[in-house]
Motif scaffolding. Structure first.
Motif, short mmCIF file in Angstrom:
data_model
loop_
_atom_site.label_atom_id
_atom_site.label_comp_id
_atom_site.label_asym_id
_atom_site.label_seq_id
_atom_site.Cartn_x
_atom_site.Cartn_y
_atom_site.Cartn_z
N LYS A 65 0.67 -1.05 -0.05
CA LYS A 65 -0.03 0.03 0.10
C LYS A 65 0.95 1.26 0.02
CE LYS A 65 -3.70 2.18 2.39
NZ LYS A 65 -3.67 3.22 3.52
N ALA A 66 1.95 1.29 0.90
CA ALA A 66 2.70 2.37 0.93
C ALA A 66 3.42 2.66 -0.39
CB ALA A 66 3.79 2.14 2.10
N ALA A 67 4.00 1.59 -0.95
CA ALA A 67 4.86 1.49 -2.39
C ALA A 67 3.70 2.32 -3.41
CB ALA A 67 5.15 0.23 -2.74
N ARG A 68 2.44 1.82 -3.45
CA ARG A 68 1.51 2.20 -4.40
C ARG A 68 1.13 3.57 -4.40
NH1 ARG A 68 -0.14 -2.17 -6.90
NH2 ARG A 68 -0.31 -4.17 -5.77
N GLU A 69 1.06 4.08 -2.82
CA GLU A 69 0.92 5.57 -2.84
C GLU A 69 2.02 6.26 -3.31
OE1 GLU A 69 0.11 5.43 1.46
OE2 GLU A 69 -1.95 4.91 1.25
N GLN A 70 3.09 6.09 -2.80
CA GLN A 70 4.51 6.73 -3.29
C GLN A 70 4.72 6.86 -4.80
OE1 GLN A 70 6.59 8.70 -1.57
NE2 GLN A 70 7.41 9.20 -3.25
N LEU A 71 4.46 5.68 -5.50
CA LEU A 71 4.50 5.55 -6.78
C LEU A 71 3.45 6.42 -7.55
CD1 LEU A 71 6.34 3.81 -8.59
CD2 LEU A 71 4.35 2.49 -9.19
N ALA A 72 2.12 6.53 -6.97
CA ALA A 72 1.22 7.26 -7.42
C ALA A 72 1.41 8.86 -7.41
CB ALA A 72 -0.19 7.20 -6.77
N LYS A 73 2.25 9.21 -6.31
CA LYS A 73 2.79 10.54 -6.24
C LYS A 73 3.87 10.81 -7.41
CE LYS A 73 2.20 10.97 -1.28
NZ LYS A 73 2.69 11.05 0.18
N TYR A 74 4.72 9.90 -7.68
CA TYR A 74 5.75 10.16 -8.68
C TYR A 74 4.96 10.12 -10.10
CZ TYR A 74 9.86 9.44 -5.62
OH TYR A 74 10.80 9.50 -4.63
N GLY A 75 4.04 9.23 -10.12
CA GLY A 75 3.29 8.98 -11.36
C GLY A 75 2.50 10.43 -11.67
#
Length: 143
Positions: A65-75
């Motif tokens: 979940k934390a990885a998806r949230e951080q990746l979404a910010k980069y995206g």
């Protein structure tokens, strides 16, 4: 000169990720390529030896979940659609090889620390990606 229609940029979600993303974004714009943003979460069992008789599912779910949230910010910051953001669990080099085939990727972009020796020059993940994929691989020097 080769053309790259689809580029996979693999990042580790550290403070060094923007260095790799900046280079990937520039290349994607220059080649008018589609960018696939990838982060591979290693299974918690690897970190703890895999022999511990306990359920690590909740911890793995929190990491995902934390990885998806951080990746979404980069995206969002680098204008990569959510459809082109992939978080997967496994060994990074194996997952990257799988995604290259699955998404018909022409170029893989990974970060590299400039240490001495070939194995250390690329790092174990970048080296594993380089030696197991059929497309071009670009290592971005991390400063």
């Amino acid at each position: 000169m080769p053309t790259y229609d689809k580029m996979l940029v693999a990042i580790d979600l550290t403070e060094e990720a923007p260095q790799v993303l900046e280079k990937a974004k520039s290349l994607a714009e220059a080649f008018k390529s589609e960018l696939l943003l990838v982060h591979v979460v290693e299974p918690v069992g690897y970190a703890y030896g895999g022999d511990i008789p306990m359920d690590l599912t909740e911890l793995q779910d929190q990491l995902d979940k934390a990885a998806r949230e951080q990746l979404a910010k980069y995206g969002e910051k680098y204008n990569v659609s959510s459809a082109n953001q992939v978080v997967t669990v496994g060994r990074p080099e194996s997952e990257i090889h799988r995604l290259v085939k699955e998404h018909k990727v022409d170029l893989v972009i990974v970060g590299s620390h400039g240490r001495k020796g070939f194995q250390l020059l690329l790092g174990s993940t970048a080296n594993g990606v380089l030696h197991g994929t059929e497309c071009d691989v670009m290592a971005v020097r991390i400063h």
